[in-house]
Motif scaffolding. Structure first.
Motif, mmCIF file in Angstrom:
data_model
loop_
_atom_site.group_PDB
_atom_site.id
_atom_site.type_symbol
_atom_site.label_atom_id
_atom_site.label_comp_id
_atom_site.label_asym_id
_atom_site.label_seq_id
_atom_site.Cartn_x
_atom_site.Cartn_y
_atom_site.Cartn_z
ATOM 1 N N ARG A 41 -76.995 -71.844 -7.812
ATOM 2 C CA ARG A 41 -76.727 -72.673 -8.999
ATOM 3 C C ARG A 41 -75.855 -71.937 -10.010
ATOM 4 O O ARG A 41 -74.921 -72.522 -10.570
ATOM 5 C CB ARG A 41 -78.044 -73.125 -9.650
ATOM 6 N N GLN A 44 -72.375 -72.084 -8.671
ATOM 7 C CA GLN A 44 -71.777 -73.409 -8.840
ATOM 8 C C GLN A 44 -71.269 -73.597 -10.266
ATOM 9 O O GLN A 44 -70.159 -74.074 -10.483
ATOM 10 C CB GLN A 44 -72.803 -74.511 -8.524
ATOM 11 N N VAL A 52 -70.728 -69.214 -3.835
ATOM 12 C CA VAL A 52 -71.251 -70.517 -3.421
ATOM 13 C C VAL A 52 -71.351 -70.556 -1.903
ATOM 14 O O VAL A 52 -72.376 -70.944 -1.329
ATOM 15 C CB VAL A 52 -70.379 -71.674 -3.963
ATOM 16 N N TRP A 56 -75.203 -70.755 -0.088
ATOM 17 C CA TRP A 56 -75.672 -71.934 0.629
ATOM 18 C C TRP A 56 -75.961 -71.571 2.087
ATOM 19 O O TRP A 56 -76.911 -72.075 2.683
ATOM 20 C CB TRP A 56 -74.723 -73.143 0.479
ATOM 21 N N VAL A 73 -76.607 -79.400 -7.163
ATOM 22 C CA VAL A 73 -75.735 -79.715 -8.293
ATOM 23 C C VAL A 73 -76.282 -80.896 -9.109
ATOM 24 O O VAL A 73 -75.971 -81.034 -10.286
ATOM 25 C CB VAL A 73 -74.284 -79.949 -7.815
#
Length: 149
Positions: A41, A44, A52, A56, A73
């Motif tokens: 987060r 992002q 990112v 992930w 998001v």
């Protein structure tokens, strides 16, 4: 976009200094998935493509639901997050956007309802570390690899 510099090569001692903090965070008692959700987060919000991509993939390797990862998001509206995760994500956004939020008492009250003081301290370190790493990645134009094994 070409990488500007590699901080691990031009400032190796400084770069290595992040290692003990990563190790502390891993042993802090916070859930690994929670740490990686926060890392993702922060990345992002800051727009760090490398981080990112990295985080992930870490969450997928840990067995996290791809729908949950994709919904990070929009965590405010998404049904996939626990109250503890929501509190951590709210704290994450408040600290990452500190110049706009100034981290108000209301944001602290949310995280305090779900985390102990030690956990709040550790979570704050998680958020701070990733913000620092994002700034290294973004300023150096670190890009995610096109192919991963």
């Amino acid at each position: 976009m070409a990488q500007r510099f590699d901080v691990s090569k031009v400032s190796p001692d400084g770069y290595k200094a992040f290692g003990p903090l990563y190790q502390y965070i891993a042993s802090s008692g916070l859930e690994k998935t929670l740490i990686d959700l926060v890392f993702l987060r922060v990345s992002q919000i800051n727009g760090c493509a490398y981080c990112v991509d990295l985080h992930w993939r870490d969450l997928l390797k840990e067995g996290e639901d791809p729908r949950k990862i994709n919904s990070l998001v929009t965590w405010h509206e998404s049904p996939f997050f626990s109250e503890r995760e929501r509190a951590a994500l709210a704290w994450t956004e408040s600290l990452t956007n500190v110049s706009a939020t100034h981290v108000p008492d209301a944001d602290y009250d949310v995280v305090k309802a779900r985390f102990s003081e030690k956990e709040i301290g550790d979570l704050t370190l998680v958020i701070s570390l990733m913000n620092a790493m994002n700034r290294v990645g973004i300023s150096s134009r670190l890009a995610p690899p096109l192919h991963v094994a």
